[in-house]
Design an enzyme around this catalytic site. Sequence first.
Site, short mmCIF file in Angstrom:
data_model
loop_
_atom_site.label_atom_id
_atom_site.label_comp_id
_atom_site.label_asym_id
_atom_site.label_seq_id
_atom_site.Cartn_x
_atom_site.Cartn_y
_atom_site.Cartn_z
N CYS A 10 0.82 -1.22 0.00
CA CYS A 10 0.00 0.00 0.00
C CYS A 10 0.85 1.27 0.00
O CYS A 10 0.38 2.34 -0.38
CB CYS A 10 -0.92 0.02 1.21
SG CYS A 10 -1.88 -1.47 1.35
N HIS A 21 -4.02 6.63 1.54
CA HIS A 21 -4.27 5.32 0.94
C HIS A 21 -5.70 4.92 1.24
O HIS A 21 -6.20 5.15 2.35
CB HIS A 21 -3.28 4.31 1.55
CG HIS A 21 -3.64 2.89 1.25
ND1 HIS A 21 -3.92 2.47 -0.03
CD2 HIS A 21 -3.77 1.80 2.05
CE1 HIS A 21 -4.20 1.18 0.01
NE2 HIS A 21 -4.12 0.76 1.26
N ASN A 74 -9.97 -1.27 -2.14
CA ASN A 74 -8.55 -1.02 -1.86
C ASN A 74 -7.71 -1.50 -3.05
O ASN A 74 -7.59 -2.71 -3.25
CB ASN A 74 -8.19 -1.78 -0.57
CG ASN A 74 -6.74 -1.65 -0.19
OD1 ASN A 74 -5.92 -1.13 -0.95
ND2 ASN A 74 -6.41 -2.13 0.98
O1 UT7 Z 1 -4.50 -1.85 2.78
C1 UT7 Z 1 -3.77 -2.74 3.54
C2 UT7 Z 1 -3.86 -2.46 4.98
N1 UT7 Z 1 -5.07 -3.03 5.51
C3 UT7 Z 1 -5.89 -2.29 6.23
O2 UT7 Z 1 -5.69 -1.11 6.44
C4 UT7 Z 1 -7.11 -2.98 6.80
C5 UT7 Z 1 -7.35 -2.55 8.23
N2 UT7 Z 1 -8.45 -3.28 8.85
C6 UT7 Z 1 -9.75 -3.10 8.49
O3 UT7 Z 1 -10.06 -2.33 7.58
C7 UT7 Z 1 -10.80 -3.82 9.28
O4 UT7 Z 1 -10.19 -4.49 10.36
C8 UT7 Z 1 -11.64 -4.84 8.44
C9 UT7 Z 1 -12.55 -4.12 7.47
C10 UT7 Z 1 -10.78 -5.81 7.68
C11 UT7 Z 1 -12.54 -5.66 9.38
O5 UT7 Z 1 -13.37 -4.77 10.13
P1 UT7 Z 1 -13.43 -4.88 11.74
O6 UT7 Z 1 -14.39 -3.86 12.14
O7 UT7 Z 1 -12.03 -4.80 12.28
O8 UT7 Z 1 -14.06 -6.32 11.93
P2 UT7 Z 1 -13.46 -7.62 12.67
O9 UT7 Z 1 -12.32 -8.21 11.87
O10 UT7 Z 1 -13.23 -7.28 14.11
O11 UT7 Z 1 -14.69 -8.61 12.54
C12 UT7 Z 1 -15.94 -8.36 13.18
C13 UT7 Z 1 -16.90 -9.47 12.80
C14 UT7 Z 1 -16.34 -10.88 13.01
O12 UT7 Z 1 -17.39 -11.70 13.45
P3 UT7 Z 1 -17.53 -12.07 15.03
O13 UT7 Z 1 -16.24 -12.75 15.36
O14 UT7 Z 1 -17.70 -10.74 15.71
O15 UT7 Z 1 -18.73 -12.94 15.03
C15 UT7 Z 1 -15.94 -11.30 11.61
O16 UT7 Z 1 -15.97 -12.70 11.42
O17 UT7 Z 1 -17.24 -9.39 11.40
C16 UT7 Z 1 -17.03 -10.66 10.78
N3 UT7 Z 1 -16.63 -10.43 9.40
C17 UT7 Z 1 -17.51 -10.28 8.41
N4 UT7 Z 1 -18.86 -10.33 8.37
C18 UT7 Z 1 -19.46 -10.12 7.18
C19 UT7 Z 1 -15.37 -10.28 8.91
N5 UT7 Z 1 -15.43 -10.04 7.58
C20 UT7 Z 1 -16.74 -10.03 7.23
C21 UT7 Z 1 -17.43 -9.84 6.03
N6 UT7 Z 1 -18.79 -9.89 6.05
N7 UT7 Z 1 -16.80 -9.59 4.86
#
Ligand code: UT7
Length: 337
Positions: free
Chosen positions: A115, A262, A292
């Site tokens: 990135c 980014h 992204n």
């Molecule tokens: O560009 C490269 C650098 N990368 C980044 O900057 C990414 C940084 N991170 C993020 O943008 C976020 O962490 C994500 C968008 C990837 C995830 O969002 P979050 O608010 O951190 O969610 P989480 O990973 O804590 O997941 C929350 C819940 C989980 O379920 P439980 O365990 O609470 O039941 C996940 O399994 O959301 C679930 N989940 C989804 N649900 C529906 C994870 N991905 C999905 C999905 N659809 N696509």
Amino acid sequence: MIKSIIKGTGKFVPPNLVTNKDLEKIMDTSDEWIQQRTGIKQRYWIPEEGVTGASDLGLEAAKQALDEAGWTPDDLDFIIFATLSPDIMFPGCGCFLAAKLGLNSTPTLDIRQQCTGFLYGFATADAYIKTGLAKKVLVVGGEVHSSGLDKSTRGRDVTVIFGDGAAAVCIEGVDTQESVGLLASALHTDGNFAESLMAELPASRLPQRNPPGVSLDDPRYFPVMDGPSIFKKAVRLLPKVTHEALEKAGIGLDQIDLVIPHQANKRINQAFGQFLKLPEDKIFHNIEKYGNTTAASIPLALHEAIEQGRIGKSGETVLFAALGAGLTWGACIYRFL
Ligand code: UT7
């Protein structure tokens, strides 16, 4: 004194539009979840048939940037290609792009800083220009993510955020006393967190890069990400590296007309803006349209910001900032001539 000046920009995304609703059909996710957590509404993926590499997307973006600069490929002294998704393991995308531009001896360099790739590319171009090694440089960021994503529910946290695309910038050394061009760059890497966002296979460190009989059920073939930990790091390190770059440039935040971060997650960029106490209209977003696109995201956003008249007038100053796999992060400040 020689300054690195942007002479043209270009962008290209493949025609296959994939909405959040389309993803609902192939994995357990929802439009609501994706929009709420990331701000993304759609992204573009390469067609499922045929062969389309990052260099093909980069070629279209490069042609547009060259046109805008009024250059032909032969004018280029150096090509830098930033990508985490090269067409093949080797050679790099710069080689393919140069050949597609009809060149057969212009030097090229691939940058594998994810990135932050465009920022490393811009800073490298600037160093080449200021040391007299090159005068006209093309910097391209391009990614084809879609062919390497885990499109089952197992990979949903990663797959919903990535899109394919490319963007290009023509940068020229211009002799001027004005305080313009790339005013400063601050770049960092901490490989201790490499595992928080990576694709492990194929791996040349293994006795056999592609273990025989591998099944694509093996999750190591797909990018895995510790999203929440990267999120927290981004929100902490982006403001910090912004201040570092401002200090290096010897200017204040009030002199920045637009921040182009980014495009990884709209919430990250909103939090980044709040930390900096920036009014909302000073941060540029286009993640809702493209997802992204990694190394392409900043130049793609720059191209659109110029197109929309948000930035680009003489004397206006833009700050770019990114954090991603590596971990790598950085910020660059550029003032238009
Ligand atoms: O560009 C490269 C650098 N990368 C980044 O900057 C990414 C940084 N991170 C993020 O943008 C976020 O962490 C994500 C968008 C990837 C995830 O969002 P979050 O608010 O951190 O969610 P989480 O990973 O804590 O997941 C929350 C819940 C989980 O379920 P439980 O365990 O609470 O039941 C996940 O399994 O959301 C679930 N989940 C989804 N649900 C529906 C994870 N991905 C999905 C999905 N659809 N696509």
